[in-house]
Design a protein around this motif. Structure first.
Motif, PDB file in Angstrom:
ATOM      1  N   ALA A  22     -12.369  18.235  55.103  1.00  0.00           N
ATOM      2  CA  ALA A  22     -13.263  18.407  56.253  1.00  0.00           C
ATOM      3  C   ALA A  22     -13.255  19.847  56.748  1.00  0.00           C
ATOM      4  O   ALA A  22     -14.314  20.422  57.040  1.00  0.00           O
ATOM      5  N   ARG A  23     -12.092  20.447  56.849  1.00  0.00           N
ATOM      6  CA  ARG A  23     -12.002  21.829  57.330  1.00  0.00           C
ATOM      7  C   ARG A  23     -12.660  22.800  56.366  1.00  0.00           C
ATOM      8  O   ARG A  23     -13.363  23.721  56.770  1.00  0.00           O
ATOM      9  N   ALA A  53      -3.985  21.819  45.955  1.00  0.00           N
ATOM     10  CA  ALA A  53      -3.088  21.418  47.046  1.00  0.00           C
ATOM     11  C   ALA A  53      -2.286  20.177  46.646  1.00  0.00           C
ATOM     12  O   ALA A  53      -1.083  20.091  46.904  1.00  0.00           O
ATOM     13  N   LEU A  54      -2.945  19.225  46.005  1.00  0.00           N
ATOM     14  CA  LEU A  54      -2.263  17.995  45.585  1.00  0.00           C
ATOM     15  C   LEU A  54      -1.236  18.259  44.484  1.00  0.00           C
ATOM     16  O   LEU A  54      -0.208  17.583  44.411  1.00  0.00           O
ATOM     17  N   GLU A  85     -13.320  20.902  46.218  1.00  0.00           N
ATOM     18  CA  GLU A  85     -12.540  19.896  45.475  1.00  0.00           C
ATOM     19  C   GLU A  85     -11.482  20.558  44.583  1.00  0.00           C
ATOM     20  O   GLU A  85     -10.379  20.030  44.435  1.00  0.00           O
ATOM     21  N   ALA A  86     -11.806  21.701  44.012  1.00  0.00           N
ATOM     22  CA  ALA A  86     -10.823  22.423  43.198  1.00  0.00           C
ATOM     23  C   ALA A  86      -9.638  22.853  44.069  1.00  0.00           C
ATOM     24  O   ALA A  86      -8.478  22.766  43.641  1.00  0.00           O
ATOM     25  N   ARG A  87      -9.910  23.301  45.286  1.00  0.00           N
ATOM     26  CA  ARG A  87      -8.831  23.671  46.208  1.00  0.00           C
ATOM     27  C   ARG A  87      -7.986  22.442  46.559  1.00  0.00           C
ATOM     28  O   ARG A  87      -6.769  22.532  46.644  1.00  0.00           O
ATOM     29  N   ALA A 132      -1.732  19.512  55.380  1.00  0.00           N
ATOM     30  CA  ALA A 132      -2.514  18.503  56.097  1.00  0.00           C
ATOM     31  C   ALA A 132      -2.957  17.461  55.074  1.00  0.00           C
ATOM     32  O   ALA A 132      -2.845  17.678  53.864  1.00  0.00           O
ATOM     33  N   SER A 133      -3.475  16.354  55.561  1.00  0.00           N
ATOM     34  CA  SER A 133      -3.950  15.309  54.661  1.00  0.00           C
ATOM     35  C   SER A 133      -5.150  15.813  53.858  1.00  0.00           C
ATOM     36  O   SER A 133      -5.823  16.767  54.250  1.00  0.00           O
ATOM     37  N   VAL A 134      -5.417  15.145  52.760  1.00  0.00           N
ATOM     38  CA  VAL A 134      -6.551  15.504  51.916  1.00  0.00           C
ATOM     39  C   VAL A 134      -7.847  15.444  52.724  1.00  0.00           C
ATOM     40  O   VAL A 134      -8.690  16.341  52.624  1.00  0.00           O
TER      41      VAL A 134
END
Length: 180
Positions: free
Chosen positions: A128-129, A148-149, A142-144, A121-123
């Motif tokens: 948000a989730r 992901a990025l 933010e680390a997660r 999904a988008s950042v």
């Protein structure tokens, strides 16, 4: 291996578990699918995936006896998929494994023909989730997001984007499933 091994993975917040549940409810009965049940060092909680819950010592004993086809550690827990969960492959079934991005390279060594489905999904959606879950600090979220990025799905992986409705993502997933 006569069947097809499908390895589903994605970052936290991508909605992988929701999509897997959606797929379970929308596959035709004749689909010949086995959902590999994971063994996890986490108690079973309401709303969680159905898994075998074991403590760390029992998990290590299973590792020592080579009970797992796959096993990895993530987010302070240990996960494993027992060999018996992959046995339906020999009968021509599709087997779906809820996997880990970090473990994918090892899974591909063991099963180079596995089909990889990357749910993402988008950042903004991921953030948000994760924040809505309320289980982690903003810094941990933010680390997660950074992990992901940094992840690059391998060539040939099927990407399923889960930014809109669950049904939209589910239909993407179902199309990917039928292509395999």
């Amino acid at each position: 291996m006569k069947g097809q091994l499908i390895y589903v993975m994605g970052p936290s917040g991508a909605g992988k578990d929701s999509l897997l549940a959606w797929l379970r409810n929308h596959l035709p009965a004749e689909a010949s699918v086995h959902w590999a049940r994971r063994t996890i060092t986490r108690p079973v909680r309401s709303g969680d995936e159905q898994h075998h819950s074991v403590d760390a010592q029992a998990f290590q004993r299973l590792c020592d006896t080579q009970a797992f086809a796959f096993d990895w550690e993530a987010n302070g827990l240990r996960y494993g998929v027992r060999h018996v969960e992959l046995a339906p492959l020999d009968a021509g079934c599709r087997v779906i494994v809820n996997g880990s991005r970090a473990y994918l390279s090892q899974a591909l060594i063991r099963f180079p023909e596995l089909e990889v489905i990357h749910v993402t999904a988008s950042v903004d959606t991921l953030r948000a989730r994760l924040l809505a879950r309320g289980r982690e600090t903003p810094a941990a979220v933010e680390a997660r997001i950074e992990r992901a990025l940094a992840f690059q799905a391998p060539a040939g992986a099927i990407e399923v984007y889960n930014d809109g409705s669950l049904e939209d993502a589910g239909l993407q997933f179902l199309r990917a499933f039928h292509r395999g």
